[in-house]
Design a protein around this motif. Sequence first.
Motif, short mmCIF file in Angstrom:
data_model
loop_
_atom_site.label_atom_id
_atom_site.label_comp_id
_atom_site.label_asym_id
_atom_site.label_seq_id
_atom_site.Cartn_x
_atom_site.Cartn_y
_atom_site.Cartn_z
N ASP A 215 0.99 -0.83 -0.19
CA ASP A 215 -0.10 0.13 0.19
C ASP A 215 0.78 0.92 0.25
O ASP A 215 1.11 1.31 0.97
N PHE A 216 0.91 1.70 -1.48
CA PHE A 216 2.19 3.20 -1.80
C PHE A 216 1.40 4.01 -0.65
O PHE A 216 2.08 4.86 -0.08
N GLY A 217 0.29 3.99 -0.66
CA GLY A 217 -0.77 5.37 -0.41
C GLY A 217 -0.47 5.79 1.56
O GLY A 217 -0.80 6.47 1.72
N ARG A 218 -0.58 4.27 2.19
CA ARG A 218 -0.03 3.73 3.41
C ARG A 218 1.16 4.56 4.37
O ARG A 218 1.32 5.20 5.03
N ILE A 219 2.42 4.29 3.02
CA ILE A 219 3.45 4.56 3.34
C ILE A 219 3.17 6.08 3.25
O ILE A 219 4.52 6.89 3.77
N SER A 220 3.24 6.64 1.34
CA SER A 220 3.26 7.99 1.89
C SER A 220 2.74 8.52 2.47
O SER A 220 3.37 9.88 3.02
N GLY A 221 1.80 8.68 3.38
CA GLY A 221 0.67 9.19 4.20
C GLY A 221 1.68 9.29 5.59
O GLY A 221 1.91 10.43 6.32
N LEU A 222 2.52 7.62 6.00
CA LEU A 222 3.54 7.58 7.29
C LEU A 222 4.51 8.80 7.09
O LEU A 222 5.11 9.62 8.02
N ILE A 223 5.14 8.63 6.09
CA ILE A 223 6.23 10.07 5.49
C ILE A 223 5.73 11.21 5.74
O ILE A 223 6.77 12.06 6.25
N GLY A 224 4.66 11.33 5.46
CA GLY A 224 4.42 12.90 4.66
C GLY A 224 4.71 13.19 6.92
O GLY A 224 4.38 14.37 6.22
N ARG A 225 3.80 12.89 6.93
CA ARG A 225 3.54 12.94 8.41
C ARG A 225 4.45 13.16 9.46
O ARG A 225 4.99 14.34 9.74
N VAL A 226 5.57 12.26 9.05
CA VAL A 226 6.96 12.78 9.92
C VAL A 226 7.84 13.72 9.35
O VAL A 226 8.17 14.81 9.96
N ARG A 227 7.73 14.19 7.71
CA ARG A 227 7.86 15.07 8.00
C ARG A 227 7.61 16.66 8.18
O ARG A 227 7.76 17.53 8.23
N ARG A 228 6.30 16.60 8.06
CA ARG A 228 5.20 18.06 8.40
C ARG A 228 5.73 18.11 10.13
O ARG A 228 6.02 19.30 10.27
N ARG A 229 5.67 17.18 10.73
CA ARG A 229 6.12 17.26 12.03
C ARG A 229 7.16 17.80 12.76
O ARG A 229 7.60 19.03 12.87
N SER A 230 8.06 16.74 12.13
CA SER A 230 9.88 17.25 12.06
C SER A 230 9.83 18.71 11.82
O SER A 230 10.99 19.74 12.03
N THR A 231 9.06 19.13 10.74
CA THR A 231 9.55 20.79 9.83
C THR A 231 8.85 21.37 10.73
O THR A 231 9.34 22.65 10.97
N GLU A 232 7.96 21.20 11.44
CA GLU A 232 7.15 21.32 12.71
C GLU A 232 8.52 22.04 13.46
O GLU A 232 8.40 23.75 14.65
N LEU A 233 8.72 21.41 13.87
CA LEU A 233 9.76 21.03 15.26
C LEU A 233 10.64 22.37 14.56
O LEU A 233 11.54 22.86 15.63
N ARG A 234 11.35 21.94 13.76
CA ARG A 234 12.93 22.61 13.52
C ARG A 234 12.57 24.18 13.30
O ARG A 234 13.90 24.61 13.66
N ARG A 235 11.60 24.20 12.68
CA ARG A 235 11.39 26.03 12.63
C ARG A 235 11.26 26.72 14.22
O ARG A 235 12.06 27.30 14.12
N VAL A 236 10.82 25.75 15.45
CA VAL A 236 10.99 25.81 16.40
C VAL A 236 12.03 25.79 17.49
O VAL A 236 12.34 26.89 17.46
N ILE A 237 12.64 24.85 17.19
CA ILE A 237 14.05 24.74 17.74
C ILE A 237 15.35 25.09 16.63
O ILE A 237 16.04 26.10 17.73
N SER A 238 15.51 25.32 16.05
CA SER A 238 16.85 26.13 15.24
C SER A 238 16.64 27.48 15.86
O SER A 238 17.62 28.03 16.40
N PRO A 239 15.62 28.54 15.95
CA PRO A 239 16.39 29.67 15.72
C PRO A 239 16.30 30.06 17.57
O PRO A 239 17.48 30.54 17.93
N VAL A 240 15.89 29.15 19.15
CA VAL A 240 16.65 28.93 20.02
C VAL A 240 17.99 28.53 20.17
O VAL A 240 18.35 28.89 20.62
N ASP A 241 17.99 27.43 18.96
CA ASP A 241 19.84 26.82 18.81
C ASP A 241 20.96 28.28 18.11
O ASP A 241 22.17 27.97 18.85
N ARG A 242 20.11 28.95 17.26
CA ARG A 242 20.68 30.05 17.32
C ARG A 242 20.88 31.11 18.52
O ARG A 242 21.68 31.94 18.35
N ILE A 243 19.69 31.39 18.82
CA ILE A 243 20.04 32.34 20.34
C ILE A 243 21.13 31.86 21.22
O ILE A 243 21.88 32.67 21.19
#
Length: 360
Positions: A215-243
């Motif tokens: 089921d390629f759709g299920r695999i794509s959904g899993l990877i998509g959720r991971v990439r979306r959530r990790s992008t949200e976290l990175r946008r928050v953590i990166s500024p703190v690390d730079r600070i």
Amino acid sequence: MMEGQAMETVPDFPAADAAAMPMEGRPPATSISNGLVWAIGCQSGHRPVRLDDEQITRALEGGSPASPDSWVWLHYDIVHTASRAHIQAIPCLPEEVRLALGSTDRGTNVEAEGDIVYGALPGFDDAMSEDDKNLSAWRFAVLPDLLITTRRQPVPALGVVYRALQRNESFDSPAEVVDHTLLEFADTVRRNIAMLDDQLDRAEDLLLTLDQHTDFGRISGLIGRVRRRSTELRRVISPVDRIFHNEDLELPEWAEDDIRDRSQRQIHAALDDLLALQDRARSLQDELASGQAEETNRRLYTVSIVTTLMLPATFVTGFFGMNTGGMFLASGGMGTVEAGGICFIFMMITWFLLKVMKLL
């Protein structure tokens, strides 16, 4: 300040945890109705005590603490305009610090002015599920003997520190509260990363067992959720690390070790883990795209072979379908069977030629 009004307590931890806590562990109510969630006086080695109106007023005016090694923590909910107006009137803070405490911006920053360190740091909301937690921000202003924190939504990390104080855990200075809250945020990020990594494990298992039922759709959904959530976290953590890596940020000596050193290591480690997770997600995304392309090519190959095998038969049927006179096999009783045999012979010849040319 308005006196004589009871204030609704707004805990900074999930409702289920608040209901389960004993009364002495819950945030105190106060008679000052200006968004104050709790007001406590802390001293190393002692349980925190609730402050009355007079003690709160003295702390906000910059008065000396009751003892040399004690300090005060005031925590505000700034969802209402009245609470923000109260913060703008705190006499012991410069104007830019008061504006920062009452800001509704979700940006992250840390500044220092004299003995005051202030700014905004990220946190998670009080959703019960780790998957549903949204990112928010809380603001702080810290002096050697005073900590003021504000937020628009309950931040469980602040509640964790508050309960640690109730358990008589030692916090020698208000800077340690900021540090511990940031460390709690980093731990929550690491837990989020671990759950995202588990989802990538499931996607990888499906990719490794690639077959026609995958089921390629299920695999794509899993990877998509991971990439979306990790992008949200990175946008928050990166500024703190730079600070914390900003050489222009000069913290007071009393806050340098607590706020910068330990938090910097934990935030940077969480960012490294997050970057590794994103690299793995991109690698699996590429592998998924390769698998999808392979599956598409396999199906196109099958269609092409069937079409090629049927091409001679299509020619024969088209030829016999012409409404012209003198068509052979038209008069015999076995003409249909004979025409079918001709189609089959041509299909076998085509199959043999494809084998010889190694196209099959």
